[in-house]
Design an enzyme around this catalytic site. Structure first.
Site, short mmCIF file in Angstrom:
data_model
loop_
_atom_site.label_atom_id
_atom_site.label_comp_id
_atom_site.label_asym_id
_atom_site.label_seq_id
_atom_site.Cartn_x
_atom_site.Cartn_y
_atom_site.Cartn_z
N CYS A 42 -16.98 -70.21 80.08
CA CYS A 42 -18.26 -69.73 79.80
C CYS A 42 -19.31 -70.78 79.68
O CYS A 42 -20.14 -71.06 80.67
CB CYS A 42 -18.33 -68.81 78.65
SG CYS A 42 -17.60 -67.20 78.87
N1 LIG Z 1 -12.98 -65.24 78.38
C1 LIG Z 1 -14.08 -65.12 77.92
O1 LIG Z 1 -14.07 -65.55 76.62
C2 LIG Z 1 -15.45 -64.73 78.30
C3 LIG Z 1 -16.34 -64.57 77.47
C4 LIG Z 1 -17.60 -63.91 78.16
C5 LIG Z 1 -17.74 -63.64 79.10
N2 LIG Z 1 -16.48 -63.78 80.03
C6 LIG Z 1 -16.99 -63.25 81.45
O2 LIG Z 1 -16.19 -62.23 81.75
C7 LIG Z 1 -15.72 -61.99 82.97
C8 LIG Z 1 -14.32 -61.99 82.92
O3 LIG Z 1 -13.63 -63.08 82.50
P1 LIG Z 1 -12.03 -63.28 81.76
O4 LIG Z 1 -12.05 -64.42 80.87
O5 LIG Z 1 -11.84 -61.73 81.19
O6 LIG Z 1 -11.44 -63.69 83.29
P2 LIG Z 1 -9.72 -63.47 83.52
O7 LIG Z 1 -9.46 -64.20 84.70
O8 LIG Z 1 -9.22 -63.51 82.23
O9 LIG Z 1 -9.55 -61.98 83.80
C9 LIG Z 1 -10.20 -61.49 84.99
C10 LIG Z 1 -9.04 -60.31 85.57
O10 LIG Z 1 -9.64 -59.80 86.59
C11 LIG Z 1 -8.92 -59.71 87.89
N3 LIG Z 1 -9.32 -59.31 89.17
C12 LIG Z 1 -9.74 -60.42 89.84
N4 LIG Z 1 -10.47 -59.92 91.13
C13 LIG Z 1 -10.17 -58.67 90.94
C14 LIG Z 1 -10.64 -57.54 91.62
N5 LIG Z 1 -10.98 -57.90 92.89
N6 LIG Z 1 -10.33 -56.21 91.39
C15 LIG Z 1 -9.62 -56.27 90.06
N7 LIG Z 1 -9.27 -56.95 89.37
C16 LIG Z 1 -9.58 -58.16 89.66
C17 LIG Z 1 -7.86 -60.71 87.59
O11 LIG Z 1 -6.54 -60.45 88.09
C18 LIG Z 1 -7.72 -60.88 86.06
O12 LIG Z 1 -6.59 -60.20 85.38
C19 LIG Z 1 -16.27 -63.30 83.67
O13 LIG Z 1 -17.48 -63.26 84.52
C20 LIG Z 1 -16.60 -64.33 82.66
O14 LIG Z 1 -17.48 -65.55 82.73
C21 LIG Z 1 -15.53 -64.36 79.65
#
Ligand SMILES: NC(=O)c1ccc[n+]([C@@H]2O[C@H](COP(=O)([O-])OP(=O)(O)OC[C@H]3O[C@@H](n4cnc5c(N)ncnc54)[C@H](O)[C@@H]3O)[C@@H](O)[C@H]2O)c1
Length: 438
Positions: free
Chosen positions: A279
């Site tokens: 982030c």
């Molecule tokens: N991790 C954090 O602390 C956090 C906090 C706030 C916001 N975010 C935001 O949330 C969003 C997700 O982050 P995250 O940390 O959960 O990511 P992550 O990589 O842990 O999880 C994303 C998941 O999406 C899946 N994926 C990718 N493309 C896909 C598709 N086309 N269809 C279905 N699944 C698909 C991946 O396989 C993965 O399991 C991002 O935009 C991130 O910036 C993350």
């Protein structure tokens, strides 16, 4: 909340209230899995969709791969049939709501990489049907929901606010935070129309403690960017303070601690070896990319990005100086990195400054090793793998504390290590000539 105006909205609202709405979560990572678990726990039937077959298999076996979700919480929901996962998007035909939680990284050029959102929406569009509520949760630039997602969904001929409903809701999850998790972090939501906002508000109110509706998707998108930009800039400021204090021989940690006694108008941020995670180092560049198109330069973001990006170099120069003081150089020395995840008590190494530090040390001829109780193995830039090697700490010429995990035994470290560079004030209160602080 006002009564829904369209028949589709009224029907969906009724399903949501009765917990009869079929909930879908696309992307089952650090954000999507806890959300899916929260809704299953609240009594909904939840289907998670992910392109990663291993994640789908583990979820269906009740085996959690996200630190904040214990398998003991996940497994009973899976066995009760409340939560399941699939890689098959056609299940969307039977879903009423979808939260999109896919990654939004930056390209090498620091431009937003929207390919995951686009790919997910292309699949959703194939099975889209009237009466659905779609909420984008992935962090992104202001305008994404209405400019990118909406046209993809409206290709179906369905009308937003009448036939289907679209919102943006920023995800604020803080992995490893024992006090705030998905359920009790207030949830901001803004819809494309007032009807959309109202349904989004109602939807989140069923499973989460506090919901904060805002007037548009753009406001909701901007909220997240303000929050993360605020953190990034303040970390940049305090990192610059650390460099200044270092030059003047002042202990920056003591300065921050004393400044924090002011009961108003000051909030402490802490310096460190550089930004990490999904982030803070990334999201502000989504904003600067967008504002550039409007001819507005995001100067604070660029400056803080610059200062934060210099921190691994600063840490390596501290290591070099510390080694020089004992008659050694980085070249030919064994340097042990203590903690490689991007922050305390988690297993996530994405964007961790530890990688920059490894790279800089290796470039100068240093021999690197690491220990991290949360990270058994890491993939290095050159494709090689390095394994967690706690014993290497004892024979290293210098240990650099990059992540201050609570599982580390700092007393033992001070007793056994020859020289320590502490970038996290993990050794606060311990006096020893071996310790060099940031
Ligand atoms: N991790 C954090 O602390 C956090 C906090 C706030 C916001 N975010 C935001 O949330 C969003 C997700 O982050 P995250 O940390 O959960 O990511 P992550 O990589 O842990 O999880 C994303 C998941 O999406 C899946 N994926 C990718 N493309 C896909 C598709 N086309 N269809 C279905 N699944 C698909 C991946 O396989 C993965 O399991 C991002 O935009 C991130 O910036 C993350």
């Amino acid at each position: 909340m006002a009564e829904p105006a369209s028949p589709a909205a009224a029907e969906l609202a009724q399903k949501i209230r009765a917990k009869a709405a079929r909930v879908g979560v696309v992307g089952l990572g650090y954000v999507g899995l806890p959300l899916a678990v929260e809704y299953a726990g609240a009594g909904y039937y939840v289907t998670g969709i992910d392109i990663s077959e291993p994640k789908v298999a583990r979820l269906n076996a009740g085996d959690s791969y996200v630190g904040d979700v214990p398998s003991a919480t996940l497994a009973p929901l899976v066995s009760a049939g409340k939560l399941r996962a699939t890689a098959d998007f056609s299940v969307i035909r039977d879903l009423d709501t979808i939260d999109i939680c896919v990654p939004t990284p930056l390209r090498k050029t620091k431009d937003p990489d929207m390919s995951y959102i686009v790919a997910a929406c292309e699949e959703i569009a194939k099975y889209f049907h009237p009466g659905m509520l779609v909420i984008l949760e992935s962090t992104t630039y202001p305008g994404t929901t209405d400019e990118l997602v909406l046209p993809m969904l409206e290709k179906s001929g369905l009308k937003v606010g009448k036939d289907f409903f679209l919102c943006f809701s920023p995800e604020r999850v803080d992995p490893g935070n024992p006090n705030y998790q998905t359920k009790n972090i207030p949830k901001v939501v803004g819809g494309t129309t007032a009807e959309c906002t109202s349904l989004g508000h109602m939807f989140y109110s069923q499973a989460l403690e506090t919901v904060v509706p805002v007037s548009s998707t753009q406001v909701a998108e901007m909220v997240k960017l303000l929050e993360n930009t605020y953190r990034m800039i303040n970390i940049g400021l305090v990192n610059e303070m650390a460099v200044m204090c270092d030059g003047m021989g002042i202990n920056v940690w003591e300065v921050i601690e004393a400044a924090s006694t002011k009961p108003f108008g000051f909030m402490p941020f802490y310096p460190g070896p550089g930004l990490g995670g999904h982030c803070i180092p990334i999201d502000p560049f989504y904003l600067s990319w967008k504002t550039k198109q409007a001819g507005i330069e995001a100067r604070f973001i660029e400056l803080a990005g610059n200062i934060n990006g210099q921190m691994p170099h600063f840490v390596v120069s501290k290591i070099q100086n510390a080694l020089n003081d004992v008659g050694k150089a980085v070249k030919g020395s064994k340097i042990h990195v203590y903690g490689v995840s991007y922050k305390r008590d988690i297993d996530d190494v994405r964007e961790s400054p530890a990688f920059d530090i490894f790279h800089l040390l290796q470039k100068r001829g240093g021999m690197v090793s690491y220990s991290d109780p949360h990270v058994p193995e890491i993939l290095m830039e050159d494709g090689s793998r390095l394994r967690n090697d706690p014993e290497a700490m004892k024979t290293a010429d210098c240990v650099v504390i990059v992540t201050n995990h609570s599982a580390f035994d700092y007393q033992e470290l001070v007793e056994q290590a020859k020289l320590i560079v502490d970038t996290r004030n993990a050794l606060k209160g311990i006096q020893s000539e071996k310790i060099v602080r940031l």
